[in-house]
Design a protein around this motif. Structure first.
Motif, PDB file in Angstrom:
ATOM      1  N   GLN A 166     -87.428 -15.871 -30.779  1.00 46.46           N
ATOM      2  CA  GLN A 166     -88.105 -16.264 -29.542  1.00 46.46           C
ATOM      3  C   GLN A 166     -88.104 -15.117 -28.548  1.00 46.46           C
ATOM      4  OE1 GLN A 166     -87.125 -20.146 -27.798  1.00 46.46           O
ATOM      5  NE2 GLN A 166     -86.899 -19.098 -25.845  1.00 46.46           N
ATOM      6  N   ALA A 167     -89.251 -14.909 -27.916  1.00 42.62           N
ATOM      7  CA  ALA A 167     -89.352 -13.922 -26.848  1.00 42.62           C
ATOM      8  C   ALA A 167     -88.854 -14.537 -25.545  1.00 42.62           C
ATOM      9  CB  ALA A 167     -90.793 -13.455 -26.692  1.00 42.62           C
ATOM     10  N   GLY A 168     -88.304 -13.683 -24.690  1.00 43.36           N
ATOM     11  CA  GLY A 168     -87.848 -14.125 -23.378  1.00 43.36           C
ATOM     12  C   GLY A 168     -86.345 -14.039 -23.250  1.00 43.36           C
ATOM     13  N   ALA A 169     -85.904 -13.655 -22.065  1.00 42.26           N
ATOM     14  CA  ALA A 169     -84.468 -13.558 -21.791  1.00 42.26           C
ATOM     15  C   ALA A 169     -83.895 -14.961 -21.614  1.00 42.26           C
ATOM     16  CB  ALA A 169     -84.238 -12.725 -20.539  1.00 42.26           C
ATOM     17  N   LEU A 170     -82.745 -15.182 -22.205  1.00 39.43           N
ATOM     18  CA  LEU A 170     -82.078 -16.477 -22.077  1.00 39.43           C
ATOM     19  C   LEU A 170     -80.963 -16.378 -21.039  1.00 39.43           C
ATOM     20  CD1 LEU A 170     -81.537 -17.457 -25.832  1.00 39.43           C
ATOM     21  CD2 LEU A 170     -83.268 -18.349 -24.276  1.00 39.43           C
ATOM     22  N   PRO A 171     -80.792 -17.413 -20.217  1.00 41.28           N
ATOM     23  CA  PRO A 171     -79.603 -17.449 -19.367  1.00 41.28           C
ATOM     24  C   PRO A 171     -78.369 -17.705 -20.239  1.00 41.28           C
ATOM     25  CG  PRO A 171     -80.978 -19.398 -19.018  1.00 41.28           C
ATOM     26  CD  PRO A 171     -81.691 -18.518 -20.006  1.00 41.28           C
ATOM     27  N   GLY A 172     -77.205 -17.374 -19.719  1.00 44.59           N
ATOM     28  CA  GLY A 172     -75.963 -17.520 -20.483  1.00 44.59           C
ATOM     29  C   GLY A 172     -75.780 -18.870 -21.150  1.00 44.59           C
ATOM     30  N   PRO A 173     -75.933 -19.987 -20.416  1.00 41.74           N
ATOM     31  CA  PRO A 173     -75.748 -21.299 -21.047  1.00 41.74           C
ATOM     32  C   PRO A 173     -76.725 -21.555 -22.196  1.00 41.74           C
ATOM     33  CG  PRO A 173     -75.652 -21.500 -18.663  1.00 41.74           C
ATOM     34  CD  PRO A 173     -76.104 -20.094 -18.962  1.00 41.74           C
ATOM     35  N   ALA A 174     -77.951 -21.074 -22.073  1.00 39.82           N
ATOM     36  CA  ALA A 174     -78.927 -21.264 -23.155  1.00 39.82           C
ATOM     37  C   ALA A 174     -78.539 -20.442 -24.385  1.00 39.82           C
ATOM     38  CB  ALA A 174     -80.330 -20.882 -22.681  1.00 39.82           C
ATOM     39  N   LEU A 175     -78.009 -19.245 -24.168  1.00 42.26           N
ATOM     40  CA  LEU A 175     -77.542 -18.431 -25.296  1.00 42.26           C
ATOM     41  C   LEU A 175     -76.367 -19.121 -25.983  1.00 42.26           C
ATOM     42  CD1 LEU A 175     -77.722 -15.899 -27.031  1.00 42.26           C
ATOM     43  CD2 LEU A 175     -76.323 -14.709 -25.318  1.00 42.26           C
ATOM     44  N   GLU A 176     -75.447 -19.674 -25.200  1.00 42.00           N
ATOM     45  CA  GLU A 176     -74.317 -20.415 -25.777  1.00 42.00           C
ATOM     46  C   GLU A 176     -74.809 -21.607 -26.584  1.00 42.00           C
ATOM     47  OE1 GLU A 176     -71.494 -21.516 -22.733  1.00 42.00           O
ATOM     48  OE2 GLU A 176     -71.540 -19.496 -21.877  1.00 42.00           O
ATOM     49  N   GLN A 177     -75.807 -22.312 -26.060  1.00 44.81           N
ATOM     50  CA  GLN A 177     -76.369 -23.473 -26.753  1.00 44.81           C
ATOM     51  C   GLN A 177     -77.022 -23.045 -28.070  1.00 44.81           C
ATOM     52  OE1 GLN A 177     -79.429 -25.519 -24.540  1.00 44.81           O
ATOM     53  NE2 GLN A 177     -79.040 -27.444 -25.614  1.00 44.81           N
ATOM     54  N   LEU A 178     -77.757 -21.924 -28.034  1.00 46.05           N
ATOM     55  CA  LEU A 178     -78.387 -21.399 -29.247  1.00 46.05           C
ATOM     56  C   LEU A 178     -77.330 -21.071 -30.296  1.00 46.05           C
ATOM     57  CD1 LEU A 178     -80.630 -20.124 -31.004  1.00 46.05           C
ATOM     58  CD2 LEU A 178     -80.267 -18.018 -29.713  1.00 46.05           C
ATOM     59  N   ILE A 179     -76.272 -20.392 -29.880  1.00 44.81           N
ATOM     60  CA  ILE A 179     -75.206 -20.024 -30.818  1.00 44.81           C
ATOM     61  C   ILE A 179     -74.591 -21.274 -31.436  1.00 44.81           C
ATOM     62  CG2 ILE A 179     -72.881 -19.031 -30.972  1.00 44.81           C
ATOM     63  CD1 ILE A 179     -73.869 -16.894 -28.922  1.00 44.81           C
ATOM     64  N   GLY A 180     -74.353 -22.291 -30.617  1.00 41.53           N
ATOM     65  CA  GLY A 180     -73.810 -23.550 -31.131  1.00 41.53           C
ATOM     66  C   GLY A 180     -74.735 -24.187 -32.157  1.00 41.53           C
ATOM     67  N   ALA A 181     -76.039 -24.130 -31.890  1.00 40.73           N
ATOM     68  CA  ALA A 181     -77.011 -24.704 -32.827  1.00 40.73           C
ATOM     69  C   ALA A 181     -77.021 -23.930 -34.145  1.00 40.73           C
ATOM     70  CB  ALA A 181     -78.405 -24.704 -32.202  1.00 40.73           C
ATOM     71  N   VAL A 182     -76.963 -22.611 -34.068  1.00 44.46           N
ATOM     72  CA  VAL A 182     -76.956 -21.788 -35.286  1.00 44.46           C
ATOM     73  C   VAL A 182     -75.660 -22.020 -36.067  1.00 44.46           C
ATOM     74  CG1 VAL A 182     -76.970 -19.421 -36.183  1.00 44.46           C
ATOM     75  CG2 VAL A 182     -78.544 -20.065 -34.340  1.00 44.46           C
ATOM     76  N   GLU A 183     -74.545 -22.123 -35.351  1.00 44.36           N
ATOM     77  CA  GLU A 183     -73.267 -22.392 -36.022  1.00 44.36           C
ATOM     78  C   GLU A 183     -73.282 -23.753 -36.709  1.00 44.36           C
ATOM     79  OE1 GLU A 183     -70.022 -19.930 -33.315  1.00 44.36           O
ATOM     80  OE2 GLU A 183     -70.672 -21.883 -32.600  1.00 44.36           O
ATOM     81  N   GLY A 184     -74.004 -24.721 -36.142  1.00 42.70           N
ATOM     82  CA  GLY A 184     -74.026 -26.075 -36.678  1.00 42.70           C
ATOM     83  C   GLY A 184     -75.025 -26.311 -37.798  1.00 42.70           C
TER      84      GLY A 184
END
Length: 123
Positions: A87-105
């Motif tokens: 995805q293009a676009g800068a993510l705020p910190g909480p959104a990056l954390e959420q993305l990482i959690g989704a990838v880990e899951g």
């Protein structure tokens, strides 16, 4: 683990490893890239088990072409060698954390099965 710089020579080897690899495509002149950089760097400190990598799109234009980068920053996530987010676009910190959690899951067996199903449907 600190953020690493990827090149044309190291990209495929790095993203094909087991585990999670986040790749930030960026450029020096890009304002949103500069704002995202400390968020990405902080994530690399908080989640050292995840490879955090950056690709300078000016220095490695062939990677930008290969991966269809049309806007920066663009963030990609690979898990066990499979691209699972782009995805293009800068993510705020909480959104990056959420993305990482989704990838880990992710259930990677299910992801592989869906890829195989899609490829067989393509013929």
């Amino acid at each position: 683990m600190a953020t690493i710089e990827l090149t044309t020579d190291t990209f495929d080897e790095t993203v094909s490893k087991d585990g999670i690899v986040l790749v930030d495509f960026w450029a020096e002149w890009c304002g949103p890239c500069k704002r995202f950089a400390p968020i990405f760097e902080q994530s690399s400190t908080v989640k050292p088990e995840i490879v955090h990598a950056k690709v300078d799109t000016e220095e490695h234009q062939e990677l930008s072409v290969k991966y269809g980068i049309t806007a920066i920053p663009t963030l990609m996530a690979f898990r066990d060698g499979i691209m699972v987010f782009n995805q293009a676009g800068a993510l705020p910190g909480p959104a990056l954390e959420q993305l990482i959690g989704a990838v880990e899951g992710l259930d990677m067996d299910e992801v592989r099965a869906k890829i195989a199903e899609h490829e067989s449907a393509q013929g």
